[in-house]
Motif scaffolding. Structure first.
Motif, mmCIF file in Angstrom:
data_model
loop_
_atom_site.group_PDB
_atom_site.id
_atom_site.type_symbol
_atom_site.label_atom_id
_atom_site.label_comp_id
_atom_site.label_asym_id
_atom_site.label_seq_id
_atom_site.Cartn_x
_atom_site.Cartn_y
_atom_site.Cartn_z
ATOM 1 N N VAL A 91 26.753 59.824 -2.884
ATOM 2 C CA VAL A 91 25.309 59.735 -2.658
ATOM 3 C C VAL A 91 24.661 61.109 -2.523
ATOM 4 O O VAL A 91 25.139 61.966 -1.767
ATOM 5 C CB VAL A 91 25.021 58.924 -1.372
ATOM 6 C CG1 VAL A 91 23.525 58.920 -1.064
ATOM 7 C CG2 VAL A 91 25.556 57.512 -1.491
ATOM 8 N N LEU A 92 23.584 61.323 -3.273
ATOM 9 C CA LEU A 92 22.655 62.419 -2.977
ATOM 10 C C LEU A 92 21.447 61.745 -2.352
ATOM 11 O O LEU A 92 20.718 61.026 -3.045
ATOM 12 C CB LEU A 92 22.238 63.147 -4.254
ATOM 13 C CG LEU A 92 23.282 63.975 -4.980
ATOM 14 C CD1 LEU A 92 22.661 64.603 -6.233
ATOM 15 C CD2 LEU A 92 23.844 65.070 -4.085
ATOM 16 N N GLY A 96 18.334 56.354 4.530
ATOM 17 C CA GLY A 96 17.815 55.092 4.008
ATOM 18 C C GLY A 96 18.733 54.509 2.942
ATOM 19 O O GLY A 96 18.990 53.297 2.908
ATOM 20 N N ILE A 97 19.240 55.352 2.065
ATOM 21 C CA ILE A 97 20.167 54.890 1.031
ATOM 22 C C ILE A 97 21.468 54.411 1.663
ATOM 23 O O ILE A 97 21.990 53.345 1.318
ATOM 24 C CB ILE A 97 20.451 56.026 0.017
ATOM 25 C CG1 ILE A 97 19.152 56.422 -0.703
ATOM 26 C CG2 ILE A 97 21.524 55.606 -0.970
ATOM 27 C CD1 ILE A 97 19.326 57.564 -1.675
ATOM 28 N N ILE A 109 30.429 57.990 -0.043
ATOM 29 C CA ILE A 109 30.629 59.292 0.596
ATOM 30 C C ILE A 109 29.424 60.154 0.251
ATOM 31 O O ILE A 109 28.567 59.760 -0.541
ATOM 32 C CB ILE A 109 31.940 59.993 0.141
ATOM 33 C CG1 ILE A 109 31.926 60.199 -1.375
ATOM 34 C CG2 ILE A 109 33.162 59.187 0.575
ATOM 35 C CD1 ILE A 109 33.064 61.081 -1.859
ATOM 36 N N GLY A 110 29.375 61.356 0.832
ATOM 37 C CA GLY A 110 28.236 62.240 0.575
ATOM 38 C C GLY A 110 27.085 61.879 1.497
ATOM 39 O O GLY A 110 27.277 61.662 2.689
ATOM 40 N N ALA A 143 21.750 59.210 -7.257
ATOM 41 C CA ALA A 143 20.885 60.342 -6.906
ATOM 42 C C ALA A 143 19.530 59.848 -6.410
ATOM 43 O O ALA A 143 18.799 59.170 -7.136
ATOM 44 C CB ALA A 143 20.699 61.258 -8.117
ATOM 45 N N GLY A 144 19.225 60.159 -5.158
ATOM 46 C CA GLY A 144 17.928 59.820 -4.579
ATOM 47 C C GLY A 144 17.258 61.070 -4.044
ATOM 48 O O GLY A 144 17.634 62.189 -4.409
#
Lengths: 286, 286
Positions: A91-92, A96-97, A109-110, A143-144
């Motif tokens: 995750v970027l 919230g994500i 992860i991330g 990607a967010g």
């Protein structure tokens, strides 16, 4: 009948609710219209959005809220369905994500991991290049909007994509409005940089992507012909409704786009109707 | 006759010098050929490059080295010539860019300033939006390879560009090679994100931009017809030479591009000659 409503520029700007909006929403509901808030902002989960609605004095509930983080989680768990063990998401983005991924039991992860909020080290250059620092179970990069974007995270995401991870974006907004100005959006801090590095485009799960409308249709079993998208941006909200062949699209003039934008010959999308502000709907026969 | 030589993938990879390269360079010089090293890497100044050459046992001097950071400084000071006081440069990049700007007496902010290596604060959102945190003397944004890229720096750069700053990039390489793999390049961490946010493209001062060749021509008074560009990448080095109408372009196979790349029907550029490795030049009549 369904009203899909964008939030920023329609319901509020920042923490300021536009005049008459709570009353208009109540009027819609009292006439038996179903209201769904559809937002590209991925930094908040539905629960966090609900808190904002409540704080601002707008009655709502989690089931009425559909954000791009939730849209992404739904897509990953119910459509992408990566087979375990290679089903982890890198995750970027912000909490919230993560909250929405958790609600769908998706391993990730991330994200907000403090271990990635730092400078590159010589060990990173080596371990990212030879893969020893990579998690072999990552099968997807999402990607967010990441307010803590850095080189280390981009380098991780690039390596996962080079190894075949599915490339998703919560949305690809270039900027987002804040304090009467614009700041770098989700598309600019993660999705487009990675697209440029890899030469491939992400599947975006926010407006105007039809993947988001498919997810909304699936959840609410709505009749597109009896659904109206209300928004302030032609290139996200109105395009979303037009391409989705919704019964109606309604532009409001309290946000980004102006009349001249859709009257231009090369307009990205043209709304079926417009009102100066959402509360003008109260004066229209519903 | 001039030989313009790319470094990474031609002279060395990382800290490994290809076999026979020092001898080949000496041979060229002994035959009266002028050698210039032309690199897109903006993280090092010419002085820092010279140190690398010396450490790796390759005789050279500062006057033979032409990097994209130097190319950018030359462009800003001798061609752009922004009138004071609005002549400050906001830098996305590392010390190499700062050193070259200093060598041309160009005022700058940003870059390696530790005050910008942090998270956004509520004061930043407010002060960037209303402009109170911005330096009114910034007239140019220069985007290079910044290993400490973050949201705060991107938000600053966006505001300066929205206020009319000239948009320059040291280069727009999407990635760069390291440890037999690829990492995010200058174009991906700063230039392209800002281009996406603003809807405008930067003027790039690295290969294949002809602005760089103009600067090299100006400095060395070279005869293009008697100049050969040597490089490993079709989309930077060879394109640079072909578009500059140089007398020759020479591809080496020790880097990124392979024979199949220029034999393809949609090749981005086709070299006039190729050798397996630079030291093969020793066997050719010079």
């Amino acid at each position: 009948m369904f009203f899909l409503l964008d939030c920023d520029g329609v319901i509020w700007t920042g923490d300021h609710v536009f005049e008459g909006v709570p009353e208009t929403l109540e009027l819609l509901r009292s006439r038996g219209k179903k209201v769904v808030f559809v937002t590209n902002n991925s930094t908040k989960s539905r629960e966090e959005y609900l808190k904002k609605f409540t704080t601002l004095g707008i009655p709502s509930n989690v089931e009425e809220i559909f954000g791009s983080a939730y849209s992404s989680a739904i897509y990953i768990s119910r459509i992408l369905e990566l087979p375990a063990p290679k089903n982890k998401v890198f995750v970027l983005g912000e909490a919230g994500i993560e909250n929405e991924l958790r609600s769908e039991n998706i391993p990730f992860i991330g994200g907000t991991d403090p271990a990635l909020r730092r400078d590159m080290t010589p060990e990173d250059w080596k371990g990212l290049a030879d893969g020893s620092l990579l998690d072999p179970d990552v099968g997807c990069v999402l990607a967010g909007l990441d307010f803590h974007i850095n080189y280390l995270k981009l380098a991780h995401a690039l390596q996962y994509l080079r190894r075949g991870a599915v490339f998703l974006a919560t949305n690809i907004d270039s900027t987002f409005p804040m304090n009467h100005n614009f700041f770098p959006g989700a598309g600019s801090v993660g999705a487009m940089p990675l697209a440029f590095m890899t030469g491939t485009q992400p599947l975006a799960l926010g407006k105007p992507s039809q993947a988001m409308l498919d997810a909304i249709e699936g959840k609410f079993q709505l009749d597109r012909a009896r659904t109206c998208m209300v928004g302030d941006r032609l290139n996200t909200d109105i395009k979303f409704g037009v391409e989705g062949k919704l019964g109606g699209t309604l532009a409001v003039l309290t946000g980004v786009s102006k009349r001249a934008d859709w009257e231009a010959r090369d307009a990205v999308a043209v709304p079926a109707f417009y009102v100066d502000k959402l509360s003008d709907l109260g004066a229209v026969a519903l």
